[in-house]
Design a protein around this motif. Structure first.
Motif, PDB file in Angstrom:
ATOM      1  N   GLU A  81       0.913  -1.197  -0.102  1.00  0.00           N
ATOM      2  CA  GLU A  81      -0.043  -0.034  -0.035  1.00  0.00           C
ATOM      3  C   GLU A  81       0.876   1.293   0.110  1.00  0.00           C
ATOM      4  O   GLU A  81       1.919   1.192   0.590  1.00  0.00           O
ATOM      5  CB  GLU A  81      -0.904   0.160   1.212  1.00  0.00           C
ATOM      6  N   VAL A  82       0.400   2.455  -0.686  1.00  0.00           N
ATOM      7  CA  VAL A  82       1.173   3.537  -0.746  1.00  0.00           C
ATOM      8  C   VAL A  82       0.107   4.617  -0.841  1.00  0.00           C
ATOM      9  O   VAL A  82      -0.834   4.498  -1.293  1.00  0.00           O
ATOM     10  CB  VAL A  82       2.026   3.583  -2.110  1.00  0.00           C
ATOM     11  N   ASN A  83       0.792   5.841  -0.294  1.00  0.00           N
ATOM     12  CA  ASN A  83      -0.083   7.198  -0.449  1.00  0.00           C
ATOM     13  C   ASN A  83       0.551   8.086  -1.528  1.00  0.00           C
ATOM     14  O   ASN A  83       1.531   8.464  -1.401  1.00  0.00           O
ATOM     15  CB  ASN A  83      -0.313   7.789   0.600  1.00  0.00           C
ATOM     16  N   LEU A  84      -0.009   8.374  -2.658  1.00  0.00           N
ATOM     17  CA  LEU A  84       0.213   9.334  -3.429  1.00  0.00           C
ATOM     18  C   LEU A  84      -0.305  10.666  -3.794  1.00  0.00           C
ATOM     19  O   LEU A  84      -1.393  10.918  -3.888  1.00  0.00           O
ATOM     20  CB  LEU A  84       0.122   8.527  -4.977  1.00  0.00           C
ATOM     21  N   SER A  85       0.443  11.805  -3.221  1.00  0.00           N
ATOM     22  CA  SER A  85      -0.210  13.012  -3.182  1.00  0.00           C
ATOM     23  C   SER A  85       0.352  13.798  -4.375  1.00  0.00           C
ATOM     24  O   SER A  85       1.247  13.938  -4.895  1.00  0.00           O
ATOM     25  CB  SER A  85       0.500  13.752  -1.946  1.00  0.00           C
ATOM     26  N   CYS A  86      -0.975  14.729  -4.927  1.00  0.00           N
ATOM     27  CA  CYS A  86      -0.788  15.360  -6.092  1.00  0.00           C
ATOM     28  C   CYS A  86      -1.109  16.976  -5.622  1.00  0.00           C
ATOM     29  O   CYS A  86      -2.014  17.379  -5.422  1.00  0.00           O
ATOM     30  CB  CYS A  86      -1.942  15.050  -7.057  1.00  0.00           C
ATOM     31  N   LYS A  87       0.067  17.891  -5.715  1.00  0.00           N
ATOM     32  CA  LYS A  87       0.118  18.905  -5.084  1.00  0.00           C
ATOM     33  C   LYS A  87      -0.096  20.116  -6.319  1.00  0.00           C
ATOM     34  O   LYS A  87       0.864  20.123  -7.074  1.00  0.00           O
ATOM     35  CB  LYS A  87       1.280  19.409  -4.131  1.00  0.00           C
ATOM     36  N   TYR A  88      -1.387  20.856  -6.405  1.00  0.00           N
ATOM     37  CA  TYR A  88      -1.655  21.683  -7.385  1.00  0.00           C
ATOM     38  C   TYR A  88      -1.205  23.283  -7.013  1.00  0.00           C
ATOM     39  O   TYR A  88      -1.406  23.488  -5.737  1.00  0.00           O
ATOM     40  CB  TYR A  88      -2.991  21.352  -8.093  1.00  0.00           C
ATOM     41  N   THR A  89      -1.167  24.007  -8.109  1.00  0.00           N
ATOM     42  CA  THR A  89      -0.933  25.453  -7.859  1.00  0.00           C
ATOM     43  C   THR A  89      -2.201  25.991  -8.200  1.00  0.00           C
ATOM     44  O   THR A  89      -2.469  27.062  -8.938  1.00  0.00           O
ATOM     45  CB  THR A  89       0.103  26.014  -8.635  1.00  0.00           C
ATOM     46  N   TYR A  90      -3.303  25.626  -7.679  1.00  0.00           N
ATOM     47  CA  TYR A  90      -4.563  26.023  -7.826  1.00  0.00           C
ATOM     48  C   TYR A  90      -5.365  25.635  -6.495  1.00  0.00           C
ATOM     49  O   TYR A  90      -5.392  24.555  -6.056  1.00  0.00           O
ATOM     50  CB  TYR A  90      -5.486  25.352  -9.169  1.00  0.00           C
ATOM     51  N   ASN A  91      -6.318  26.462  -6.290  1.00  0.00           N
ATOM     52  CA  ASN A  91      -7.166  26.249  -5.016  1.00  0.00           C
ATOM     53  C   ASN A  91      -8.555  25.687  -5.616  1.00  0.00           C
ATOM     54  O   ASN A  91      -9.244  26.266  -6.436  1.00  0.00           O
ATOM     55  CB  ASN A  91      -7.314  27.649  -4.146  1.00  0.00           C
ATOM     56  N   LEU A  92      -8.956  24.418  -5.029  1.00  0.00           N
ATOM     57  CA  LEU A  92     -10.119  23.944  -5.578  1.00  0.00           C
ATOM     58  C   LEU A  92     -11.329  24.177  -4.675  1.00  0.00           C
ATOM     59  O   LEU A  92     -12.482  23.767  -4.762  1.00  0.00           O
ATOM     60  CB  LEU A  92      -9.920  22.300  -5.297  1.00  0.00           C
ATOM     61  N   PHE A  93     -11.044  25.029  -3.534  1.00  0.00           N
ATOM     62  CA  PHE A  93     -12.294  25.464  -2.646  1.00  0.00           C
ATOM     63  C   PHE A  93     -13.286  26.203  -3.539  1.00  0.00           C
ATOM     64  O   PHE A  93     -13.053  27.038  -4.503  1.00  0.00           O
ATOM     65  CB  PHE A  93     -11.833  26.235  -1.730  1.00  0.00           C
ATOM     66  N   SER A  94     -14.649  25.761  -3.494  1.00  0.00           N
ATOM     67  CA  SER A  94     -15.789  26.409  -4.280  1.00  0.00           C
ATOM     68  C   SER A  94     -15.647  26.139  -5.840  1.00  0.00           C
ATOM     69  O   SER A  94     -16.231  26.893  -6.731  1.00  0.00           O
ATOM     70  CB  SER A  94     -16.057  27.678  -3.901  1.00  0.00           C
ATOM     71  N   LYS A  95     -14.930  25.067  -6.395  1.00  0.00           N
ATOM     72  CA  LYS A  95     -14.820  24.716  -7.739  1.00  0.00           C
ATOM     73  C   LYS A  95     -15.506  23.328  -8.077  1.00  0.00           C
ATOM     74  O   LYS A  95     -15.428  22.567  -7.018  1.00  0.00           O
ATOM     75  CB  LYS A  95     -13.316  24.856  -8.234  1.00  0.00           C
ATOM     76  N   GLU A  96     -15.920  23.197  -9.095  1.00  0.00           N
ATOM     77  CA  GLU A  96     -16.395  22.073  -9.807  1.00  0.00           C
ATOM     78  C   GLU A  96     -15.235  21.388 -10.411  1.00  0.00           C
ATOM     79  O   GLU A  96     -14.743  21.972 -11.353  1.00  0.00           O
ATOM     80  CB  GLU A  96     -17.716  22.047 -10.678  1.00  0.00           C
ATOM     81  N   PHE A  97     -14.951  20.395 -10.285  1.00  0.00           N
ATOM     82  CA  PHE A  97     -13.576  19.590 -10.786  1.00  0.00           C
ATOM     83  C   PHE A  97     -13.601  18.221 -10.840  1.00  0.00           C
ATOM     84  O   PHE A  97     -14.619  17.527 -10.320  1.00  0.00           O
ATOM     85  CB  PHE A  97     -12.308  20.155  -9.749  1.00  0.00           C
ATOM     86  N   ARG A  98     -12.551  17.693 -11.468  1.00  0.00           N
ATOM     87  CA  ARG A  98     -12.243  16.262 -11.867  1.00  0.00           C
ATOM     88  C   ARG A  98     -11.080  15.888 -11.675  1.00  0.00           C
ATOM     89  O   ARG A  98     -10.122  16.491 -12.295  1.00  0.00           O
ATOM     90  CB  ARG A  98     -12.881  15.544 -12.964  1.00  0.00           C
TER      91      ARG A  98
END
Length: 236
Positions: A81-98
């Motif tokens: 088992e492993v945890n893969l973190s994806c860090k974006y230069t974008y704030n997802l708060f109050s956004k519709e995303f995929r």
């Protein structure tokens, strides 16, 4: 008749005043240049500044519509088992995303994905993987469990902002190589409690073997001491 000299005197006075005003303007410009200050911009200067401003705004718009993602270059899996973190230069708060995770150099296999918004995400997972997703403001973490050795590959994070417009997604990163090592099960050391039944069986078997030997020896001695009793008498 009025003397003409008066008009000439007025014209002379006007000329002198105009020359003095021009000279005062030149003097003012000279003083501004000496002080390091710029005079009022000319038409060409204003047009140049306007063009520079128009060229600057599209660059700001492109920077805002550009999402970068940061991933670990490699993860080694020892316990499946492993945890893969994806860090974006974008704030997802109050956004519709995929947000999705893809496997392979060509991103041919979708491992799992989450759709919706920050408060109501809907998850979908490939049947060949055991995956759960946790969404933060600028981070999406994929928890992968029950990984097999043949699932060692490169994995890519992808983010698509669906609302509000315009549609934007992240640039493809270098990806993360997930190396799943084969799990070898080592024998666990036996506890003293588990060894007790074994020794009990050894003792019981030893007693039975000793008793059988003792009976065998006793019967042999009886046969040797009384051999005639073992032969029946034949009488005619």
């Amino acid at each position: 008749m009025c003397p003409k000299t008066s008009k000439l005197a007025v014209v002379a006075v006007d000329d002198e005043s105009s020359h003095s005003s021009v000279s005062s303007v030149h003097l003012t410009l000279g003083l501004l240049r000496e002080e390091g200050l710029e005079p009022w911009p000319t038409v060409s200067t204003m047009i140049l500044r306007l063009l520079l401003a128009l060229n600057f705004f599209p660059s700001i718009q492109v920077a805002e519509n550009k999402i970068l993602v940061k991933q670990s270059p490699m993860l080694v899996v020892n316990d499946n088992e492993v945890n893969l973190s994806c860090k974006y230069t974008y704030n997802l708060f109050s956004k519709e995303f995929r947000a999705s995770l893809y496997k392979g150099a060509d991103s041919a296999v979708e491992v799992c994905a989450v759709n919706g918004n920050h408060s109501h995400p809907l998850q979908s997972t490939n049947k060949e993987f055991n995956c759960t997703v946790k969404v933060g403001n600028e981070t999406v973490t994929f928890y992968l469990q029950d990984l097999y050795v043949n699932q060692t590959d490169i994995y890519f994070c992808k983010l698509e902002v669906l609302y509000p417009p315009p549609y934007i997604d992240n640039e493809k990163s270098n990806g993360t190589i997930i190396h799943v090592k084969e799990k070898h099960l080592c024998p666990s050391p036996q506890s003293p409690e588990s060894s007790k039944p074994f020794w009990a069986l050894v003792v019981v078997n030893g007693v039975l073997v000793f008793y059988s030997l003792l009976v065998t020896v006793a019967l042999s001695n009886c046969w040797i001491i009384h051999p005639s009793s073992q032969i029946p008498n034949n009488r005619n």
